[in-house]
Design an enzyme around this catalytic site. Structure first.
Site, PDB file in Angstrom:
ATOM      1  N   ASP A   1      -1.477  -7.799   3.873  1.00 37.84           N
ATOM      2  CA  ASP A   1      -1.641  -6.783   4.383  1.00 37.84           C
ATOM      3  C   ASP A   1      -0.413  -5.731   2.896  1.00 37.84           C
ATOM      4  OD1 ASP A   1      -1.571  -4.075   5.964  1.00 37.84           O
ATOM      5  OD2 ASP A   1      -1.867  -5.112   7.605  1.00 37.84           O
TER       6      ASP A   1
ATOM      7  N   GLN B   1       0.620  -1.164  -0.203  1.00 41.29           N
ATOM      8  CA  GLN B   1       0.065  -0.004   0.011  1.00 41.29           C
ATOM      9  C   GLN B   1       1.469   1.324  -0.101  1.00 41.29           C
ATOM     10  OE1 GLN B   1      -2.891  -0.020   2.760  1.00 41.29           O
ATOM     11  NE2 GLN B   1      -3.600   2.732   3.025  1.00 41.29           N
TER      12      GLN B   1
ATOM     13  N   CYS C   1      -6.946   1.028   1.291  1.00 42.62           N
ATOM     14  CA  CYS C   1      -6.868  -0.584   2.209  1.00 42.62           C
ATOM     15  C   CYS C   1      -7.464  -1.059   1.445  1.00 42.62           C
ATOM     16  CB  CYS C   1      -6.472  -0.685   3.190  1.00 42.62           C
ATOM     17  SG  CYS C   1      -8.165  -0.162   4.657  1.00 42.62           S
TER      18      CYS C   1
ATOM     19  N   HIS D   1      -9.129  -0.959   9.274  1.00 42.98           N
ATOM     20  CA  HIS D   1      -7.629  -1.048   8.158  1.00 42.98           C
ATOM     21  C   HIS D   1      -8.308  -2.189   7.298  1.00 42.98           C
ATOM     22  CE1 HIS D   1      -3.857  -1.417   5.629  1.00 42.98           C
ATOM     23  NE2 HIS D   1      -3.959  -2.662   6.933  1.00 42.98           N
TER      24      HIS D   1
END
Length: 220
Positions: free
Chosen positions: A169, A74, A80, A154
Site C-alpha cells: 500500500d 504514493q 493508488c 483506495h
C-alpha cells in the site's frame, strides 16, 4: 484494467478478473494460477485509525521483509490504482511477459534499486505511464460509485514473495507481512486479509477484489 496494463506493454498471457464472491466455491472458479490480488476498498475514519495504530505498532515490532519485494510510496493523489498495478506486476516479473519496448518494464527496471520515496517521485515525472493511465481511468471492470457519493476509494496489492504474503500500500510506511503463502493458496490467503477490512467497516458497500490469473486461452 487489462486494457491499461496491455497498453503499458504487458502481454495478454495473464489477465485481471473480478472475484465475485468469497466463499470457497466462488473462489475455486477463479482461473489458476493467481500471481497477485488487487483490493479496492473505501478509506473511512475507522480504517485511518487502524492504519495509524498498525503503523505505530510495526515501527516497534520489526518485520522480516525480503529485499526482493518491490515497494513504492504514493506521493501524488489519485495514483493508488497505478501504484497497485505496479506493485502487482513488479513483484511477478519472473512469470509475466512484456513487450520489448514496454514503458512499464523500463520503469520497473530503472527504479528497482531506488528507495520507495524515489520510486514514487519518478512516477510523478513519468509521462508515458501517466498518459496511459489518464486514457484508461474510466474503463474499470467494476462499476464505480457516482461522483456525488463522495466515496474515497483506495487500491492495494497482495503478492507472494519468497513464500510470504505481502500487502503493498503506497500510503503505508512499509510493506505488511501477513504470514506464509504459496502459489496455490495466494488468492485464499489474500481474501482472508480482505475480509478483515470488510469486517472493520461492515456498513460499507464498495469492496472489489481482482485476481491476476494465467489466461487459460493462452495455454490452449
Amino acid at each position: 484494467m487489462n486494457k491499461f496494463v496491455n497498453s503499458l506493454g504487458m502481454k495478454t498471457s495473464w489477465q485481471f478478473g473480478d472475484v465475485y464472491g468469497l466463499d470457497p466455491d466462488l473462489l475455486s472458479s477463479v482461473p489458476r494460477p493467481v500471481c497477485a490480488v488487487l483490493f479496492l476498498f473505501p478509506v473511512t475514519e475507522k480504517y485511518e485509525k487502524f492504519k495509524e495504530e498498525e503503523d505505530e505498532k510495526l515501527k516497534h515490532e520489526e518485520q522480516e521483509i525480503s529485499p526482493k519485494v518491490y515497494f513504492m510510496k504514493q506521493t501524488i493523489g489519485n495514483a493508488c490504482g497505478t501504484i497497485g498495478l505496479i506493485h502487482a506486476l513488479a513483484n511477478n516479473q519472473e512469470v509475466l511477459e512484456f513487450e520489448p519496448d514496454s514503458c512499464l518494464k523500463k520503469f520497473i527496471e530503472q527504479t528497482r534499486k531506488m528507495t520507495p520515496e524515489e520510486k514514487g517521485a519518478l512516477l510523478e515525472k513519468d509521462e508515458s505511464i501517466r498518459v496511459t493511465h489518464d486514457s484508461s481511468a474510466q474503463e474499470g471492470q467494476t462499476e464505480a460509485p457516482s461522483l456525488d457519493e463522495k466515496v474515497n476509494l483506495h487500491f492495494i496489492a497482495f503478492v507472494n514473495v519468497g513464500g510470504h504474503l505481502y500487502e503493498l500500500d503506497g500510503r503505508k510506511s512499509f510493506p505488511i507481512v501477513h504470514g506464509e503463502t504459496s502459489e496455490a493458496t495466494l488468492l485464499e490467503d489474500a481474501v482472508e486479509v480482505c475480509k478483515s477490512f470488510m469486517a472493520r467497516d461492515p456498513q460499507e458497500l464498495y469492496f472489489t477484489i481482482l485476481a491476476l490469473s494465467k489466461d487459460q486461452d493462452e495455454e490452449n
